[in-house]
Design a protein around this motif. Structure first.
Motif: not given
Length: 430
Positions: A236-259
């Motif tokens: 999860f290293t890269k995902l952690d970094a991305l979500l940490d950044h989104l949280r720091n700028i006060r955004l809320y992610p949505g997940f399309e659970l696909m792949g």
């Protein structure tokens, strides 16, 4: 390295249909997740692919090995208690400890029939009838050195998963370490000892696997990877970094659970999807707090009827199984969070919502997956509708916003005409 792609989230404006007022617009944050790597295991060992470290497999869990009897000579995983008791390796360590099945097996009383055998030993007890902490306190009271709890009910929903053992919010505590053992392992250990008329197994606990190659870890042969949640391992290293950044700028992610994993065109089991959802929600609830996650939007496989997107070649049955598995995973995590809040009845923990099917909803012949989801949502089946909000895609030509509005309204009216019972749900044109 095999990889698993999940859609993540890009900033977008989405419209939520309200039957009383038409469209209501709000801003959401969606992201496209980078590839997160995962690996499969075989039946007899972990068979981790090159590049995955043993440290990633351990992930805070404790391992022990049974030395005797020989029929049980394998390496086993324990999930340590989250917030009570001692620590394996510090409070208790033994290269030749005794693992003794407690009698009675639930350990809800300190009156054990085999109390003498439990003194200085590790008690193997079964889940249920009282709190995990109560079991540990009772074992400690008669001189037990540690406790391992396991599931025995093979019909229970979470039989195939490791349970987070938490404090029961009383003013009590225990000094002995406690861990949760996979139910299948617990059942076979008990059955084998009983069949051989042995009062205990000899164990080495904890086992240091840090410098052991992953494929050399000797997993029990009766525990195939799709039955053991933690055998699906992710980086999860890269995902952690991305979500940490989104949280720091006060955004809320949505997940399309696909792949899909590279090299496989077969649909994955319900257990796979349930596990994936639990790992995602569990990891980031611990990282950010469940209140932050309540504002995330989880969404099912987008436009699953399009051949370019349906990489797993879903049939209608496959697709509905996938959707209900995702819903179940979110439901389990809602229950787990309730438990982690120590039974605080005044605290309302809303369930994690699922949006879908996020389809174009063309003709039934060409888009059977999305329409099949509407059919089950309209019916009065025991499972009910897996979606909290019905999502669809009406994009227009790109020239006029009115085209998007009108297209969404026409589809909404068509849906209600075909499936009148879905009028209780919310709708969103995403």
């Amino acid at each position: 390295m095999t990889r698993h792609a999940l859609s993540v989230v890009v900033p977008q404006v989405y419209g939520i249909w309200r039957r009383q007022i038409g469209f209501q617009f709000g801003v959401s944050t969606i992201c496209w997740l980078a590839l997160i790597s995962f690996v499969w295991c075989g039946a007899n060992n972990l068979h981790m692919s090159d590049g995955v470290r043993t440290q990633d497999i351990i992930a805070g869990d404790v391992f022990f090995e049974i030395l005797e009897p020989s029929a049980l000579e394998y390496t086993y995983r324990l999930r340590p208690a989250k917030d009570f008791g001692g620590t394996f390796g510090i409070s208790y360590r033994s290269p030749q400890g005794l693992l003794v099945p407690a009698i009675p097996s639930d350990a809800c009383s300190s009156k054990f029939e085999n109390a003498d055998e439990l003194i200085g030993a590790i008690a193997l007890v079964e889940r249920g009838h009282c709190s995990f902490l109560t079991k540990a306190i009772n074992v400690e009271a008669i001189g037990g050195a540690a406790i391992i709890v396991t599931e025995y009910d093979t019909e229970i929903d979470d039989f195939d998963y490791y349970i987070e053992m938490v404090h029961d919010n009383t003013d009590r505590d225990t000094n002995i370490p406690a861990g949760f053992l996979h139910g299948k392992n617990g059942i076979i250990i008990r059955q084998t000892l009983k069949k051989m008329n042995l009062p205990y197994a000899i164990v080495n606990i904890p086992v240091n696997l840090t410098f052991i190659q992953p494929h050399m870890i000797n997993q029990p042969p009766w525990l195939p990877c799709w039955k053991e949640r933690e055998q699906f391992r992710y980086n999860f290293t890269k995902l952690d970094a991305l979500l940490d950044h989104l949280r720091n700028i006060r955004l809320y992610p949505g997940f399309e659970l696909m792949g899909t994993p590279i090299g496989s065109g077969q649909p994955y089991s319900s257990a796979f999807w349930i596990d994936l959802v639990q790992q995602l929600v569990g990891r980031y609830a611990d990282r950010y707090g469940w209140q932050y996650l309540q504002r995330w939007r989880f969404e099912s496989w987008n436009e699953p009827d399009l051949r370019n997107y349906n990489m797993l070649n879903f049939t209608v049955h496959d697709y509905l199984s996938y959707v209900y598995a995702v819903r179940k995973g979110l439901g389990i995590m809602t229950k787990n969070i309730h438990a982690l809040e120590y039974g605080n009845k005044s605290l309302k923990v809303p369930r994690f919502e699922l949006h879908g099917p996020a389809g174009l909803f063309k003709s039934v012949d060409h888009h059977p997956l999305c329409w099949s989801a509407m059919k089950v949502c309209n019916s009065n089946t025991k499972l009910g509708c897996p979606f909290d909000t019905i999502t669809f895609h009406r994009k227009g030509s790109g020239r006029w916003a009115s085209e998007v509005f009108q297209g969404g309204r026409e589809l909404f009216q068509d849906m209600l005409k075909r499936f009148p019972n879905i009028d209780r749900l919310q709708f969103a044109n995403e």
